[in-house]
Design an enzyme around this catalytic site. Structure first.
Site, PDB file in Angstrom:
ATOM      1  N   LYS A  22      22.802  22.787  -7.084  1.00 53.43           N
ATOM      2  CA  LYS A  22      22.245  24.617  -6.984  1.00 53.43           C
ATOM      3  C   LYS A  22      21.382  24.798  -6.053  1.00 53.43           C
ATOM      4  O   LYS A  22      21.263  25.719  -5.021  1.00 53.43           O
ATOM      5  CB  LYS A  22      21.745  24.843  -8.400  1.00 53.43           C
ATOM      6  N   ASN A  23      20.090  24.005  -6.004  1.00 53.08           N
ATOM      7  CA  ASN A  23      19.181  24.358  -4.841  1.00 53.08           C
ATOM      8  C   ASN A  23      19.872  24.240  -3.489  1.00 53.08           C
ATOM      9  O   ASN A  23      18.898  24.022  -2.121  1.00 53.08           O
ATOM     10  CB  ASN A  23      17.902  23.178  -4.920  1.00 53.08           C
ATOM     11  N   CYS A 116       7.274  33.192 -12.502  1.00 52.32           N
ATOM     12  CA  CYS A 116       8.356  32.561 -13.650  1.00 52.32           C
ATOM     13  C   CYS A 116       7.285  31.828 -14.067  1.00 52.32           C
ATOM     14  O   CYS A 116       5.943  31.524 -14.523  1.00 52.32           O
ATOM     15  CB  CYS A 116       9.545  31.929 -13.128  1.00 52.32           C
ATOM     16  N   ARG A 121       4.174  30.923  -8.211  1.00 52.27           N
ATOM     17  CA  ARG A 121       5.125  30.904  -7.210  1.00 52.27           C
ATOM     18  C   ARG A 121       4.665  31.510  -5.988  1.00 52.27           C
ATOM     19  O   ARG A 121       5.266  32.880  -4.972  1.00 52.27           O
ATOM     20  CB  ARG A 121       6.406  31.290  -7.450  1.00 52.27           C
ATOM     21  N   ASP A 308      11.893  18.549 -11.611  1.00 46.60           N
ATOM     22  CA  ASP A 308      12.372  19.254 -12.472  1.00 46.60           C
ATOM     23  C   ASP A 308      13.240  18.423 -12.845  1.00 46.60           C
ATOM     24  O   ASP A 308      13.739  19.232 -13.853  1.00 46.60           O
ATOM     25  CB  ASP A 308      13.508  19.745 -10.927  1.00 46.60           C
ATOM     26  N   ARG A 400      21.880  28.982 -16.319  1.00 44.65           N
ATOM     27  CA  ARG A 400      21.900  29.266 -14.798  1.00 44.65           C
ATOM     28  C   ARG A 400      22.267  28.522 -13.456  1.00 44.65           C
ATOM     29  O   ARG A 400      21.889  28.761 -12.583  1.00 44.65           O
ATOM     30  CB  ARG A 400      20.275  29.307 -14.878  1.00 44.65           C
TER      31      ARG A 400
END
Ligand code: EPZ
Length: 420
Positions: A22-23, A116, A121, A308, A400
């Site tokens: 994803k990243n 978030c 952030r 993560d 997500r």
């Protein structure tokens, strides 16, 4: 919002192919804006964040097509430099579009990306770097207006090896006039993947994966379409499935993995007593003795232990005998999952950015809620091992970032039913 009803106690066994990262996909899709040509990217995970990114690209004027895990982006007709606020707020990492749009058009309007659940952030490092490249920045009513007559190469030292700031400045430098040096950069594998993609496009970038990245500015006519670029595997998704195997004392093999990217995660799982075999493109984890706690687990920029993976590891450490000390050094507020794990019987005390986890014999099923992507993954991990039934609310957060996570876990023997 989606609820997973999970019946714990099954030892997971089997083999899973890991999705594309994803990243890595997010900044690479943003990069397609730069060349104004048709680009084909393979192994893009089918997850919400990437849908949002392709929606934004279409809104800006690109012609996007998705066929399974293949995404085509023809950016020839991109002509809008205002990123839609409602989509920006849906995904803060869309801030990486700034560098690409500025690189191509010299101006951009973005809304301040929402903070978030894991912290404010900020994007000060992104903006400081862009200012050094000659970008004039102003902010009003929650929007950032960036403009320059000519993006010029600069010598930039990042105060912190921010992943997003590194990516944004790389993207802005590709079409800048002259050379850019970015120092104290993030060294994550996703940065290397972005460099490789941009060089396939005709950029001249060196140093990704080290402390310093050098970019020679090019002209847009020097850039070519990128055919069939394959995204690297998602090391965090892979790590999460390894935790699923460990927490259920199962035996799981992963394919489509780059072992080196998982090294910091594998090292800690082995330190706990997991048996991890890495051979011919496969990683297999099994558990044949009771796992041990960790005296210290600190999240750090790559190649340190990834932030993560902090939440899934907290779930695992909650189930092993002994006391583990877990320190989160990257984000200010990334322990939201602790209170939910406590509802399942975990013994966790938080002191600032340190969590003290005393393993319990068994977690018990409960009603819990996912507050963010990785926290939700942690709750699913805990539920797989808990006695009885757990209802994990808010699994849209998890979906997500994890493609087909319910199907994959069920294929390994988990008992998961989804209630909408
Ligand atoms: C990327 O976020 C990842 N997201 C995150 O993954 C990951 O946790 C993070 O890097 C760290 O590895 C994507 O790649 C889409 P940072 P990013 O800039 O770029 C501070 C997931 O679960 N900072 O390296 O936002 C910041 O507040 C997500 O997949 C500034 O102070 O991370 C944070 O404390 C979550 N000023 C720290 O640096 C800035 O200008 C790391 O942030 C930028 C960052």
């Amino acid at each position: 919002m989606g609820v997973y009803i999970i019946k714990g106690g099954e030892n997971l066994t089997g083999e899973i192919r890991v999705q594309g990262s994803k990243n890595s996909s997010l900044p690479i899709l943003a990069a397609t804006i730069l060349n104004g040509k048709k680009n084909t990217i393979i192994d893009v995970p089918k997850i919400k964040d990437l849908e949002v990114m392709t929606q934004i690209l279409s809104y800006l004027g690109a012609d996007t097509k998705k066929q399974g895990n293949v995404v085509e982006v023809d950016s020839e007709n991109v002509n809008c430099t205002k990123v839609p606020e409602h989509l920006m707020r849906e995904m803060r990492s869309s801030i990486v579009l700034m560098g690409a749009i500025l690189g191509r058009f010299g101006k951009v309007k973005v809304s301040y990306p929402g903070g978030c659940e894991i912290g404010p952030r900020p994007i000060d490092l992104h903006l400081k770097g862009l200012a050094l490249m000659g970008v004039k920045l102003s902010e009003s009513h929650g929007f950032i207006y960036a403009k320059t007559n000519e993006l010029k190469g600069a010598d930039i030292h990042l105060d912190f090896p921010s992943v997003g700031a590194t990516e944004n400045l790389m993207l802005a430098s590709v079409l800048a006039k002259g050379n850019t040096i970015i120092r104290n950069v993030a060294k994550e594998p996703e940065i290397v993947d972005l460099q490789n993609f941009l060089n396939r496009m005709g950029a001249h970038i060196k140093g990704a994966g080290t402390d310093t990245i050098k970019i020679e500015g090019r002209r847009i006519m020097d850039l070519k379409p990128v055919q069939d670029y394959t995204i690297i595997p998602d090391r965090i998704v892979a790590g999460t499935y390894l935790v699923a195997a460990a927490i259920t004392k199962g035996r799981v093999a992963l394919t489509n993995v780059i072992t080196e990217h998982l090294e910091p995660i594998i090292a800690k799982l082995r330190e706990m007593g997991c048996i991890v075999n890495c051979s011919n493109g496969k990683i297999e984890l099994c558990v044949d003795t009771p796992l041990k706690s960790l005296d210290s687990l600190r999240t750090l920029p790559y190649p340190g232990f990834p932030t993560d993976m902090q939440a899934p590891m907290m779930a695992l450490l909650s189930t092993v005998e002994g006391t583990s000390i877990l320190t989160e050094t990257i984000f200010e507020n990334r322990f939201k999952h602790a209170q939910e794990l406590r509802r399942m019987g975990a013994n966790i005390s938080i002191n600032g950015n340190t969590a003290i986890i005393k393993g319990v014999k068994e977690l018990t099923g409960a009603m819990v809620e996912a507050k963010d992507l990785r926290a939700g993954a942690a709750l699913i991990m805990a539920a797989l091992a808990a006695e009885g039934e757990t209802h994990v609310e808010g699994v849209y957060h998890v979906e997500r970032g994890y493609e087909s996570i319910q199907d994959n876990l069920v294929a390994l023997g988990a008992k998961i039913v989804k209630k909408h």
